[in-house]
Design a protein around this motif. Structure first.
Motif, PDB file in Angstrom:
ATOM      1  N   GLU A  21       0.825  -1.208   0.000  1.00 60.08           N
ATOM      2  CA  GLU A  21       0.000   0.000   0.000  1.00 60.08           C
ATOM      3  C   GLU A  21       0.855   1.252   0.000  1.00 60.08           C
ATOM      4  OE1 GLU A  21      -2.843   1.592  -0.996  1.00 60.08           O
ATOM      5  OE2 GLU A  21      -3.655  -0.254  -0.121  1.00 60.08           O
ATOM      6  N   HIS A  22       0.392   2.261  -0.732  1.00 59.17           N
ATOM      7  CA  HIS A  22       1.010   3.588  -0.660  1.00 59.17           C
ATOM      8  C   HIS A  22       0.380   4.424   0.452  1.00 59.17           C
ATOM      9  CE1 HIS A  22       3.936   3.692  -3.861  1.00 59.17           C
ATOM     10  NE2 HIS A  22       3.071   3.169  -4.713  1.00 59.17           N
ATOM     11  N   VAL A  23      -0.840   4.051   0.859  1.00 52.92           N
ATOM     12  CA  VAL A  23      -1.520   4.774   1.933  1.00 52.92           C
ATOM     13  C   VAL A  23      -0.974   4.224   3.250  1.00 52.92           C
ATOM     14  CG1 VAL A  23      -3.741   5.480   2.889  1.00 52.92           C
ATOM     15  CG2 VAL A  23      -3.548   4.933   0.450  1.00 52.92           C
ATOM     16  N   VAL A  24       0.116   4.834   3.716  1.00 49.83           N
ATOM     17  CA  VAL A  24       0.849   4.287   4.859  1.00 49.83           C
ATOM     18  C   VAL A  24      -0.011   4.245   6.114  1.00 49.83           C
ATOM     19  CG1 VAL A  24       2.888   4.555   6.322  1.00 49.83           C
ATOM     20  CG2 VAL A  24       3.029   5.073   3.885  1.00 49.83           C
ATOM     21  N   GLN A  25      -0.828   5.243   6.315  1.00 50.31           N
ATOM     22  CA  GLN A  25      -1.645   5.279   7.527  1.00 50.31           C
ATOM     23  C   GLN A  25      -2.634   4.121   7.579  1.00 50.31           C
ATOM     24  OE1 GLN A  25      -1.020   7.113  10.166  1.00 50.31           O
ATOM     25  NE2 GLN A  25       0.721   7.870   8.974  1.00 50.31           N
ATOM     26  N   THR A  26      -3.065   3.655   6.408  1.00 51.17           N
ATOM     27  CA  THR A  26      -3.935   2.480   6.373  1.00 51.17           C
ATOM     28  C   THR A  26      -3.195   1.261   6.915  1.00 51.17           C
ATOM     29  OG1 THR A  26      -5.222   3.313   4.497  1.00 51.17           O
ATOM     30  CG2 THR A  26      -5.240   0.936   4.869  1.00 51.17           C
ATOM     31  N   LEU A  27      -1.980   1.053   6.443  1.00 54.80           N
ATOM     32  CA  LEU A  27      -1.190  -0.080   6.929  1.00 54.80           C
ATOM     33  C   LEU A  27      -0.860   0.057   8.408  1.00 54.80           C
ATOM     34  CD1 LEU A  27       1.366  -0.843   4.070  1.00 54.80           C
ATOM     35  CD2 LEU A  27      -0.786  -1.976   4.598  1.00 54.80           C
ATOM     36  N   ARG A  28      -0.605   1.270   8.818  1.00 62.13           N
ATOM     37  CA  ARG A  28      -0.226   1.494  10.219  1.00 62.13           C
ATOM     38  C   ARG A  28      -1.328   1.052  11.166  1.00 62.13           C
ATOM     39  NH1 ARG A  28       2.843   7.104  11.619  1.00 62.13           N
ATOM     40  NH2 ARG A  28       4.028   6.392  13.435  1.00 62.13           N
ATOM     41  N   ARG A  29      -2.562   1.070  10.700  1.00 57.69           N
ATOM     42  CA  ARG A  29      -3.696   0.729  11.547  1.00 57.69           C
ATOM     43  C   ARG A  29      -3.930  -0.775  11.668  1.00 57.69           C
ATOM     44  NH1 ARG A  29      -8.682   4.240   9.451  1.00 57.69           N
ATOM     45  NH2 ARG A  29      -9.694   3.024  11.091  1.00 57.69           N
ATOM     46  N   ILE A  30      -3.329  -1.551  10.756  1.00 59.02           N
ATOM     47  CA  ILE A  30      -3.640  -2.979  10.778  1.00 59.02           C
ATOM     48  C   ILE A  30      -2.420  -3.878  10.760  1.00 59.02           C
ATOM     49  CG2 ILE A  30      -3.841  -3.140   8.237  1.00 59.02           C
ATOM     50  CD1 ILE A  30      -6.188  -5.114   8.719  1.00 59.02           C
ATOM     51  N   ALA A  31      -1.277  -3.400  10.237  1.00 55.85           N
ATOM     52  CA  ALA A  31      -0.106  -4.264  10.082  1.00 55.85           C
ATOM     53  C   ALA A  31       0.507  -4.623  11.428  1.00 55.85           C
ATOM     54  CB  ALA A  31       0.939  -3.587   9.198  1.00 55.85           C
ATOM     55  N   THR A  32       0.872  -5.883  11.587  1.00 56.69           N
ATOM     56  CA  THR A  32       1.625  -6.313  12.762  1.00 56.69           C
ATOM     57  C   THR A  32       3.126  -6.136  12.535  1.00 56.69           C
ATOM     58  OG1 THR A  32       1.598  -8.589  11.924  1.00 56.69           O
ATOM     59  CG2 THR A  32      -0.121  -7.970  13.484  1.00 56.69           C
ATOM     60  N   ARG A  33       3.501  -6.071  11.247  1.00 55.05           N
ATOM     61  CA  ARG A  33       4.896  -5.870  10.872  1.00 55.05           C
ATOM     62  C   ARG A  33       4.938  -5.130   9.551  1.00 55.05           C
ATOM     63  NH1 ARG A  33       8.675  -9.660   8.453  1.00 55.05           N
ATOM     64  NH2 ARG A  33       7.022 -11.218   8.535  1.00 55.05           N
ATOM     65  N   LEU A  34       5.987  -4.347   9.361  1.00 57.34           N
ATOM     66  CA  LEU A  34       6.126  -3.548   8.148  1.00 57.34           C
ATOM     67  C   LEU A  34       7.477  -3.847   7.509  1.00 57.34           C
ATOM     68  CD1 LEU A  34       4.240  -1.394   6.884  1.00 57.34           C
ATOM     69  CD2 LEU A  34       5.680   0.350   7.939  1.00 57.34           C
ATOM     70  N   ALA A  35       7.480  -3.977   6.175  1.00 57.66           N
ATOM     71  CA  ALA A  35       8.723  -4.159   5.422  1.00 57.66           C
ATOM     72  C   ALA A  35       8.800  -3.080   4.354  1.00 57.66           C
ATOM     73  CB  ALA A  35       8.783  -5.538   4.787  1.00 57.66           C
ATOM     74  N   VAL A  36       9.978  -2.532   4.165  1.00 55.98           N
ATOM     75  CA  VAL A  36      10.192  -1.486   3.163  1.00 55.98           C
ATOM     76  C   VAL A  36      11.080  -2.035   2.059  1.00 55.98           C
ATOM     77  CG1 VAL A  36      11.026   0.850   2.736  1.00 55.98           C
ATOM     78  CG2 VAL A  36      10.043   0.268   4.971  1.00 55.98           C
ATOM     79  N   LEU A  37      10.576  -1.985   0.821  1.00 54.30           N
ATOM     80  CA  LEU A  37      11.369  -2.423  -0.326  1.00 54.30           C
ATOM     81  C   LEU A  37      12.074  -1.225  -0.949  1.00 54.30           C
ATOM     82  CD1 LEU A  37       9.279  -5.083  -2.290  1.00 54.30           C
ATOM     83  CD2 LEU A  37      10.645  -5.320  -0.215  1.00 54.30           C
TER      84      LEU A  37
END
Length: 239
Positions: A193-209
């Motif tokens: 996702e490009h909408v980072v705040q969306t991921l921030r609300r649900i992701a348990t972990r984040l990876a950056v490519l």
């Protein structure tokens, strides 16, 4: 481990899009993936789903090597995915779209497929629109239908490719609610996702490519606070 990607690479001629990339995903996890345009995010999904063959590396699902399997076999083993641009059968009904996914995506019987289609449409709030022609839906409902089709295959691994793109914040919240209701302890979600705040609300972990590899991964807040991630993702690198 549900998904294991090891030493994955993919080239298009001289252009190396994915290079020696490794990551893993556990059941019940929501892995968010972000990165600038051209970082290889959609290519990674196409490799996991079997749309593209890797130049090198392996992909395992529940311990099984699926690197050489075609997309339909991976789908039947439990990989469901959405696309950045919804791809419904526009002249078919909403229900028929989901039924096709259930029957052909997971080899469910027609009876099982109908039950599954009814369940996921209810879960996504589309039951009242199941008789509508898919091509007449709003953008949010097209996104919900795209998600329903992916869920109809009863996935172990759900791949969401920028499904929140073009939606308002409340509409993004609607999608998050659907994913939360759909997820089970045995199912993992990988969400680009490009909408980072969306991921921030649900992701348990984040990876950056970045440049075809994993630049950073970990707890979302820690990853987003990483100065190197901010330089690359916010476009300040080299300024």
């Amino acid at each position: 481990m549900l998904l294991e990607v090891a030493g994955l690479s993919r080239s298009f001629g001289r252009l190396r899009v994915i290079e020696d990339l490794s990551l893993s995903v556990q059941p019940g996890e929501v892995l968010g993936i972000i990165g600038p345009n051209g970082a290889g995010k959609s290519t990674l999904f196409n490799l996991i789903a079997g749309v593209l063959p890797p130049t090198a590396g392996t992909i395992r699902l529940s311990g099984r090597d699926i690197t050489g399997l075609p997309p339909w076999d991976r789908c039947r083993l439990g990989i469901g995915r959405t696309y950045q641009v919804p791809r419904p059968f526009a002249h078919m009904s909403v229900f028929e779209n989901v039924l096709v996914a259930a029957v052909h995506g997971s080899r469910a019987s027609l009876r099982q497929g109908r039950r599954r289609a009814e369940a996921v449409l209810a879960l996504a709030g589309l039951a009242a629109q199941q008789a509508r022609t898919a091509g007449a839906l709003t953008l949010l409902d097209l996104k919900r239908l795209e998600l329903c089709k992916a869920l109809a295959v009863a996935p172990k691994l759900l791949l969401l490719d920028e499904i929140a793109g073009g939606l308002t914040e409340p509409e993004c919240a609607t999608l998050i609610g659907i994913v939360r209701r759909a997820q089970t302890p045995d199912m993992a979600v990988v969400w680009i996702e490009h909408v980072v705040q969306t991921l921030r609300r649900i992701a348990t972990r984040l990876a950056v490519l970045h440049d075809g590899g994993v630049l950073a991964e970990g707890a979302p807040d820690a990853v987003l606070a990483n100065s190197r991630v901010q330089d690359v993702y916010l476009g300040t690198e080299g300024r």
